[in-house]
Design a protein around this motif. Structure first.
Motif, PDB file in Angstrom:
ATOM      1  N   ALA A 132      42.649  -4.712   8.304  1.00  0.00           N
ATOM      2  CA  ALA A 132      43.860  -3.847   8.520  1.00  0.00           C
ATOM      3  C   ALA A 132      44.202  -3.144   9.689  1.00  0.00           C
ATOM      4  O   ALA A 132      43.544  -2.393  10.147  1.00  0.00           O
ATOM      5  CB  ALA A 132      44.798  -3.350   7.724  1.00  0.00           C
ATOM      6  N   VAL A 133      44.520  -4.308  10.738  1.00  0.00           N
ATOM      7  CA  VAL A 133      45.148  -3.796  12.167  1.00  0.00           C
ATOM      8  C   VAL A 133      46.672  -3.202  12.163  1.00  0.00           C
ATOM      9  O   VAL A 133      47.666  -3.377  11.846  1.00  0.00           O
ATOM     10  CB  VAL A 133      45.077  -4.644  12.927  1.00  0.00           C
ATOM     11  CG1 VAL A 133      45.894  -4.072  14.577  1.00  0.00           C
ATOM     12  CG2 VAL A 133      43.939  -5.837  12.946  1.00  0.00           C
ATOM     13  N   GLU A 134      46.687  -1.533  11.595  1.00  0.00           N
ATOM     14  CA  GLU A 134      47.833  -0.549  11.309  1.00  0.00           C
ATOM     15  C   GLU A 134      48.494  -0.427  12.406  1.00  0.00           C
ATOM     16  O   GLU A 134      49.477  -1.009  12.552  1.00  0.00           O
ATOM     17  CB  GLU A 134      46.881   0.506  11.310  1.00  0.00           C
ATOM     18  CG  GLU A 134      45.984   0.511   9.714  1.00  0.00           C
ATOM     19  CD  GLU A 134      47.349   0.458   8.949  1.00  0.00           C
ATOM     20  OE1 GLU A 134      48.592   1.075   8.549  1.00  0.00           O
ATOM     21  OE2 GLU A 134      46.912  -0.721   7.837  1.00  0.00           O
ATOM     22  N   SER A 135      47.724  -0.634  14.244  1.00  0.00           N
ATOM     23  CA  SER A 135      48.447  -0.246  15.036  1.00  0.00           C
ATOM     24  C   SER A 135      47.783  -0.440  16.398  1.00  0.00           C
ATOM     25  O   SER A 135      46.268  -0.616  16.235  1.00  0.00           O
ATOM     26  CB  SER A 135      49.146   1.458  15.161  1.00  0.00           C
ATOM     27  OG  SER A 135      47.901   1.924  15.033  1.00  0.00           O
ATOM     28  N   GLU A 146      40.791   3.936  11.056  1.00  0.00           N
ATOM     29  CA  GLU A 146      39.908   4.666  12.471  1.00  0.00           C
ATOM     30  C   GLU A 146      40.480   4.314  13.458  1.00  0.00           C
ATOM     31  O   GLU A 146      40.651   3.158  13.133  1.00  0.00           O
ATOM     32  CB  GLU A 146      38.751   3.983  12.538  1.00  0.00           C
ATOM     33  CG  GLU A 146      37.834   4.142  12.953  1.00  0.00           C
ATOM     34  CD  GLU A 146      36.243   3.796  13.232  1.00  0.00           C
ATOM     35  OE1 GLU A 146      35.685   3.278  13.812  1.00  0.00           O
ATOM     36  OE2 GLU A 146      36.168   2.703  11.607  1.00  0.00           O
ATOM     37  N   SER A 147      40.252   5.064  14.187  1.00  0.00           N
ATOM     38  CA  SER A 147      41.222   4.914  15.279  1.00  0.00           C
ATOM     39  C   SER A 147      39.998   4.006  16.913  1.00  0.00           C
ATOM     40  O   SER A 147      38.759   4.315  16.425  1.00  0.00           O
ATOM     41  CB  SER A 147      41.831   6.156  15.947  1.00  0.00           C
ATOM     42  OG  SER A 147      42.671   5.670  17.370  1.00  0.00           O
ATOM     43  N   PHE A 168      43.207   1.038  18.773  1.00  0.00           N
ATOM     44  CA  PHE A 168      44.216   0.245  18.147  1.00  0.00           C
ATOM     45  C   PHE A 168      43.146   0.841  16.849  1.00  0.00           C
ATOM     46  O   PHE A 168      42.347   1.521  16.338  1.00  0.00           O
ATOM     47  CB  PHE A 168      43.745  -1.199  17.878  1.00  0.00           C
ATOM     48  CG  PHE A 168      42.097  -1.711  18.205  1.00  0.00           C
ATOM     49  CD1 PHE A 168      41.512  -1.636  16.752  1.00  0.00           C
ATOM     50  CD2 PHE A 168      41.391  -1.689  19.428  1.00  0.00           C
ATOM     51  CE1 PHE A 168      40.438  -2.324  16.978  1.00  0.00           C
ATOM     52  CE2 PHE A 168      40.311  -1.709  18.725  1.00  0.00           C
ATOM     53  CZ  PHE A 168      39.570  -2.756  18.343  1.00  0.00           C
ATOM     54  N   THR A 169      44.025   1.235  15.548  1.00  0.00           N
ATOM     55  CA  THR A 169      44.647   2.081  14.348  1.00  0.00           C
ATOM     56  C   THR A 169      44.150   0.567  13.831  1.00  0.00           C
ATOM     57  O   THR A 169      45.244  -0.292  13.254  1.00  0.00           O
ATOM     58  CB  THR A 169      45.151   2.670  13.691  1.00  0.00           C
ATOM     59  OG1 THR A 169      45.661   3.637  15.017  1.00  0.00           O
ATOM     60  CG2 THR A 169      44.697   3.376  12.505  1.00  0.00           C
ATOM     61  N   GLY A 219      30.017   0.155  22.575  1.00  0.00           N
ATOM     62  CA  GLY A 219      29.364   1.163  21.657  1.00  0.00           C
ATOM     63  C   GLY A 219      30.844   1.164  20.489  1.00  0.00           C
ATOM     64  O   GLY A 219      30.248   1.335  19.083  1.00  0.00           O
ATOM     65  N   GLN A 220      31.951   0.484  20.751  1.00  0.00           N
ATOM     66  CA  GLN A 220      32.833   0.741  19.259  1.00  0.00           C
ATOM     67  C   GLN A 220      32.284  -0.330  18.863  1.00  0.00           C
ATOM     68  O   GLN A 220      32.183  -0.985  17.967  1.00  0.00           O
ATOM     69  CB  GLN A 220      33.693   0.881  19.963  1.00  0.00           C
ATOM     70  CG  GLN A 220      35.605   0.317  19.084  1.00  0.00           C
ATOM     71  CD  GLN A 220      35.534   1.673  18.245  1.00  0.00           C
ATOM     72  OE1 GLN A 220      35.997   2.474  18.786  1.00  0.00           O
ATOM     73  NE2 GLN A 220      35.430   1.550  17.200  1.00  0.00           N
TER      74      GLN A 220
END
Length: 95
Positions: free
Chosen positions: A89-92, A16-17, A6-7, A68-69
């Protein structure tokens, strides 16, 4: 268990991915939505913890990539905590 990325877009505009070993992130956030920083952190903590727990249930150990993420997101978020009304914001979502 399908994994996903999720980006997100941080308050400074940097994208950030991010990784999740489960699609559960889509149950807690919506692509195209912007969240106050504290709300975003609560949502991402919940979803990545659930994802890691699902891995543990299947394989007997938590998902180190998900944890870790989460640690990377929490660390990056500290840099925005003093900003007035920081939003993420959650882009995608990508499967």
């Amino acid at each position: 268990m399908p994994e996903m990325r999720f980006t997100i877009r941080w308050p400074d505009g940097r994208q950030e991915s991010c990784y999740s070993p489960s699609l559960v992130v889509r149950e807690h956030m919506t692509a195209g939505e912007s969240y106050p920083l504290d709300d975003f952190l609560a949502r991402v903590r919940t979803s990545l913890t659930i994802a890691s727990d699902r891995v543990e249930k299947l394989y007997g150990f938590p998902c180190s990539r998900a944890l870790g993420q989460l640690a990377r997101i929490e660390s990056a978020a500290k840099g925005f905590s003093a900003a007035p009304d920081p939003r993420v914001a959650v882009e995608s979502f990508e499967i």
